[in-house]
Design an enzyme around this catalytic site. Sequence first.
Site, PDB file in Angstrom:
ATOM      1  N   ASP A  11     -43.728   5.790 -44.120  1.00  0.00           N
ATOM      2  CA  ASP A  11     -44.351   4.530 -44.517  1.00  0.00           C
ATOM      3  C   ASP A  11     -44.103   4.257 -46.000  1.00  0.00           C
ATOM      4  OD1 ASP A  11     -45.781   2.215 -43.976  1.00  0.00           O
ATOM      5  OD2 ASP A  11     -47.373   3.279 -42.946  1.00  0.00           O
ATOM      6  N   HIS A  14     -41.127   1.991 -47.339  1.00  0.00           N
ATOM      7  CA  HIS A  14     -41.213   0.541 -47.547  1.00  0.00           C
ATOM      8  C   HIS A  14     -41.398   0.215 -49.031  1.00  0.00           C
ATOM      9  CE1 HIS A  14     -41.328  -0.531 -43.314  1.00  0.00           C
ATOM     10  NE2 HIS A  14     -42.317   0.305 -43.100  1.00  0.00           N
ATOM     11  N   HIS A 193     -54.349   5.665 -38.031  1.00  0.00           N
ATOM     12  CA  HIS A 193     -53.426   5.408 -39.144  1.00  0.00           C
ATOM     13  C   HIS A 193     -53.945   4.195 -39.910  1.00  0.00           C
ATOM     14  CE1 HIS A 193     -49.324   5.149 -41.009  1.00  0.00           C
ATOM     15  NE2 HIS A 193     -49.616   3.857 -41.062  1.00  0.00           N
ATOM     16  N   HIS A 195     -54.169   1.474 -43.233  1.00  0.00           N
ATOM     17  CA  HIS A 195     -53.618   0.818 -44.421  1.00  0.00           C
ATOM     18  C   HIS A 195     -54.769   0.280 -45.257  1.00  0.00           C
ATOM     19  CE1 HIS A 195     -49.177   0.787 -44.018  1.00  0.00           C
ATOM     20  NE2 HIS A 195     -49.484   1.078 -42.753  1.00  0.00           N
ATOM     21  N   TYR A 284     -48.621  -7.654 -40.527  1.00  0.00           N
ATOM     22  CA  TYR A 284     -47.956  -6.358 -40.649  1.00  0.00           C
ATOM     23  C   TYR A 284     -47.725  -6.007 -42.115  1.00  0.00           C
ATOM     24  CZ  TYR A 284     -44.934  -2.858 -38.352  1.00  0.00           C
ATOM     25  OH  TYR A 284     -44.384  -1.715 -37.844  1.00  0.00           O
TER      26      TYR A 284
END
Length: 344
Positions: A11, A14, A193, A195, A284
Site C-alpha cells: 500500500d 502508492h 485493513h 485507511h 478509493y
Amino acid sequence: MIRLVDSSLRDGMHSVRHSFSPEQVALVAAGLDRAGVDAIEVSHGDGVGGSSIQYGKAAFSDEALIEAAASVVQRAQIAALLLPGIGTLTRLQAAQRLGASVARVATHCTEADIAEQHIGWAAEHGMRAIGFLMMSHMIEPAELAVQARLMESYGASVVYIVDSAGAMVPRTAAERVRALRDGLDGATEVGFHAHNNLGCGVGNALAAADAGATWLDGSLRGLGAGAGNAQLEVLAAALERSGHATGVELFPLMDVAEDVVASLMERPQIIDRTALSLGYAGVYSSFLLHAERAAAKFGVEPRAVLMELGRRRIVGGQEDMIIDAAAQLAADSHPAPTGSSGSA
C-alpha cells in the site's frame, strides 16, 4: 492473539509512485522481521501485475521485490496481493516460487465470486489464502457477510474487511467485523485493513479487534494510499495498552519506522483537504495522486473531482473515470459558447 501485517511495501507503494527498489524493500523487511511482525506484504500498490500506465508504472518488478524481501526474513511470512483481472495465476505462482507464502486475493466487496480460482489455487498449493473485500463501507454488514462466506467456501482461512476509502468510523467497522464473525465458521479468522482519511485508522483497527478481528493491517509511519494506513507502530502500542497481545517488539518497530521508512517517504502522510475528501466521499484511497494530476490538467479542484467520483460510486479499477470526471467538471464550469439565436 492479534496478528499484525505490514503493508508499507505494498500500500505504501502508492505514496512513492511505486518506486521502492529491492535494496530498500530488503532494508524495511529485515527491520519488520526483527520486530516480530507476522506477515509483510510486498508488491505493486495494486497487487502483482499492477505495473501499467493505468495504475502506475513500477520502477522494479514485483518478482524482484518479493525475492528481496524473502531473502532477508527469518520469521515473518511474505504476502502477495492479487486482484483478479489485474494479477494472474502465473504471477501468483511466481510469487510463491520466490518466497511468498500468503496470498491475499482482493475483490470489490460485491464481487467475491471472481476470486474463486485464485483463492482455490492458493489454498490447494500450500499458501495461506486470504480473502480481501475492498470498499467494504459500500454495502451493509449482512451483505458483506454473504460475500465473505463465498470467499470462505473457496478456501480462504481469513477474510478481511477492507476500508479502502478510509470512510468508516469505529462503530461501522465493528458492525462489519461482528457480522463476519457471526456469519463465518469459527475456524475462519476475520481481518481488518484501515485507511486514515477520516483520522480513524487506528481507532477503527482497535474497534475491529474488540469485535473479534484477529488479523490487523498497518504500515510504518502510516505509509499508504490517501492519508495512509493505520500507523503500524502506533497500532502496536495501542493494542498493547488495550490488552491485546501481538508478539511484536514495539521499540524495534518504532526504530525501523523512524530510522528507515521516514527517509524513504516523498511526503508526510497527513490528512489534508484532499485526503479528507477521499474518506468523506467514500472514494478509493489510491485515487488521491491520480485525482490531483487530473485536477491540475483540467484546472479544477481535486476535492471537486473526488466528490464527483463519490457521487458516481466509482471504485478501484475505474481509474480512467478520474480523467472523465475532471474533464466534465471543467466543461461544466466553462460551457462552450452557444450559436446566434437571431433569425435568418
